[in-house]
Write a protein that holds these residues in place. Structure first.
Motif, PDB file in Angstrom:
ATOM      1  N   LYS A  14       0.819  -1.234   0.000  1.00 26.57           N
ATOM      2  CA  LYS A  14       0.000   0.000   0.000  1.00 26.57           C
ATOM      3  C   LYS A  14       0.847   1.275   0.000  1.00 26.57           C
ATOM      4  O   LYS A  14       0.457   2.289   0.566  1.00 26.57           O
ATOM      5  CB  LYS A  14      -0.959   0.033   1.214  1.00 26.57           C
ATOM      6  CG  LYS A  14      -1.742  -1.243   1.451  1.00 26.57           C
ATOM      7  CD  LYS A  14      -2.899  -1.345   0.493  1.00 26.57           C
ATOM      8  CE  LYS A  14      -3.682  -2.625   0.705  1.00 26.57           C
ATOM      9  NZ  LYS A  14      -4.159  -3.250  -0.487  1.00 26.57           N
ATOM     10  N   CYS A  18       2.223   3.436  -7.206  1.00 26.02           N
ATOM     11  CA  CYS A  18       1.490   3.260  -8.468  1.00 26.02           C
ATOM     12  C   CYS A  18       0.618   4.481  -8.774  1.00 26.02           C
ATOM     13  O   CYS A  18       0.378   4.802  -9.933  1.00 26.02           O
ATOM     14  CB  CYS A  18       0.658   1.980  -8.438  1.00 26.02           C
ATOM     15  SG  CYS A  18      -0.297   1.752  -6.936  1.00 26.02           S
ATOM     16  N   ILE A  39      -6.169  -3.862  -6.307  1.00 22.44           N
ATOM     17  CA  ILE A  39      -5.737  -4.942  -5.407  1.00 22.44           C
ATOM     18  C   ILE A  39      -6.702  -5.067  -4.230  1.00 22.44           C
ATOM     19  O   ILE A  39      -7.098  -6.173  -3.843  1.00 22.44           O
ATOM     20  CB  ILE A  39      -4.286  -4.695  -4.915  1.00 22.44           C
ATOM     21  CG1 ILE A  39      -3.326  -4.885  -6.088  1.00 22.44           C
ATOM     22  CG2 ILE A  39      -3.918  -5.633  -3.762  1.00 22.44           C
ATOM     23  CD1 ILE A  39      -1.884  -4.561  -5.799  1.00 22.44           C
TER      24      ILE A  39
HETATM   25  S1  SF4 Z   1       0.707  -2.126  -6.070  1.00 25.70           S
HETATM   26 FE1  SF4 Z   1       0.990   0.083  -5.741  1.00 25.70          FE
HETATM   27  S2  SF4 Z   1       0.604   0.355  -3.549  1.00 25.70           S
HETATM   28 FE2  SF4 Z   1       0.949  -1.845  -3.837  1.00 25.70          FE
HETATM   29  S3  SF4 Z   1       3.158  -2.145  -3.435  1.00 25.70           S
HETATM   30 FE3  SF4 Z   1       2.913  -1.854  -5.666  1.00 25.70          FE
HETATM   31  S4  SF4 Z   1       3.219   0.372  -5.996  1.00 25.70           S
HETATM   32 FE4  SF4 Z   1       2.847   0.055  -3.780  1.00 25.70          FE
END
Ligand code: SF4
Ligand code: SF4
Length: 418
Positions: A14, A18, A39
């Protein structure tokens, strides 16, 4: 669900990285439209607390370009694209496919039907298209309203002769086979022409396997795994035993589908035989520019074309196939190169994304157009015909038809004397 896939996203911490790179999130600024939000939704689905039964939840998962920018940025290698694909499969189970995607699947599953549809559209083109719409790449607007396609959308004309009808295998002891991809086979045949010209100049033999099927990417990315599996099996069965070093796949999205998504697709079905075959098959798949760069003396043969060009990185070339420096190095031998800002930012096409969410798609493209203009280049070069379709239209909308678009192979061919 295969445990190999499940653990890909259990690693999400989290962190929100992204969010800082996602082109869709940049426009919409809402958590359900970014990888971390996807997710959370899928985790709740797996726990049985949530299902993708509302129209809104469909939107969360289809408003994703599958550009893999978040995959590249994620520090924990969470399979953020895999999550979207799995969720879309669930959505198809619940809601079925929209009519146009059902029709598209029927056509893509049958090469004869594809050829017939393309031929009919070509014959009817005087009734279907306005001719000579002035764009940086020849493309035309529709005369009539077709279901699911905006009337003002510019589309490339269908070629009178497809790549497969135009070319036969050539030379002796060929060690490469060419897979053009549907867009190059039916519309952008000139890009295929350029690659064939280059191979002839380098005296390289090649095979053309005319029974090849669509790679299945548009079907798979829609969540229709069953039909995608049929196409994947057909292609693997066709090429698996060919005595070749490389299958040169001209479209980056097709290459990415065959190289990375075929093995994953068979994991969804726990099909051990084809997981193994797809994994071995994947090793032979290569992009044409990467092939030329690594295996020939092409760099030493290039002559200056006198053009000033900038380069756009196609997502499925740079991020999935890791081809980034090779095209730039070749371009620098063929033209004056101007690097644009955010060269690897997605153009916003995303296949059917540009049909389903045209306004958002063009909004994402407009940012790219600003970067192209600021580079002061006269030609935009890229390695993907879908990016060419998207960006030549966006340049036209922005009033910049003077900036021409070329595929990297076309620039190389020009540099070798055309
Ligand atoms: S999906 Fe997004 S929030 Fe989760 S670890 Fe990867 S970059 Fe971080
Ligand atoms: S694949 Fe692209 S559009 Fe989809 S969530 Fe990741 S960065 Fe955003």
């Amino acid at each position: 669900m295969d445990e190999r896939l499940k653990k890909e996203w259990e690693s999400c911490v989290k962190c929100g990285l992204c969010r800082s790179v996602c082109p869709v999130f940049k426009e919409l600024r809402q958590e359900p439209f970014v990888a971390r939000g996807h997710i959370s939704l899928l985790s709740e689905f797996i726990k049985g607390n949530f299902d993708f039964d509302s129209e809104k939840s469909k939107d969360y998962l289809y408003k994703c370009l599958l550009c893999t920018t978040c995959v590249e940025a994620c520090p924990n290698d969470s399979g953020t694209d895999t999550i979207v694909e799995i969720a879309r499969r669930r959505i198809v189970e619940l809601h079925g496919l929209p009519l146009y995607k059902k029709v598209m699947a029927k056509i893509l599953l049958n090469r004869n039907l594809m050829d017939l549809s393309a031929l009919s559209a070509n014959l009817l083109s005087v009734f279907l298209f306005n001719k000579n719409t002035n764009t940086s790449r020849q493309s035309n607007s529709l005369k009539i309203k077709l279901p699911f396609v905006d009337k003002d959308r510019l589309l490339p004309p269908l070629a009178p002769k497809t790549f497969y009808h135009k070319y036969e295998s050539y030379g002796k002891n060929a060690k490469i086979s060419i897979f053009p991809g549907c867009l190059i086979n039916y519309t952008y045949v000139k890009i295929g022409d350029a690659f064939i010209n280059i191979l002839h100049k380098l005296n390289i033999s090649y095979l053309i396997e005319k029974k090849a099927s669509c790679c299945g990417a548009p079907i798979y990315f829609s969540g229709n795994f069953d039909d995608a599996k049929i196409l994947a099996k057909r292609n693997i069965d066709l090429f698996y035993n060919q005595d070749i070093d490389y299958l040169v796949v001209l479209e980056p999205t097709c290459a990415s589908m065959m190289k990375f998504d075929y093995p994953k697709l068979f994991m969804y079905f726990d099909d051990e035989e084809y997981i193994k075959k797809a994994t071995e098959f994947a090793e032979k798949i290569i992009d044409p520019v990467k092939y030329l760069y690594d295996n020939t003396d092409i760099k030493d043969r290039l002559k200056d074309t006198g053009l000033t060009v900038t380069y756009h990185d196609p997502c499925h070339l740079k991020r999935t196939q890791k081809v980034k420096n090779e095209p730039r190095d070749l371009i620098k031998h063929a033209a004056k190169f101007k690097e644009m800002k955010e060269a690897d930012r997605c153009c916003g096409n995303g296949g059917t994304f540009s049909i389903d969410y045209r306004d958002l798609s063009l909004k994402i493209a407009s940012r790219k157009i600003n970067n192209i203009l600021n580079s002061k280049a006269q030609v935009l070069v890229t390695g993907c015909s879908a990016c060419i379709m998207q960006l030549s239209e966006a340049l036209h909308i922005a009033g910049h038809d003077e900036i021409k678009t070329l595929h990297t192979l076309e620039l190389i061919d020009k540099s070798l004397g055309g």
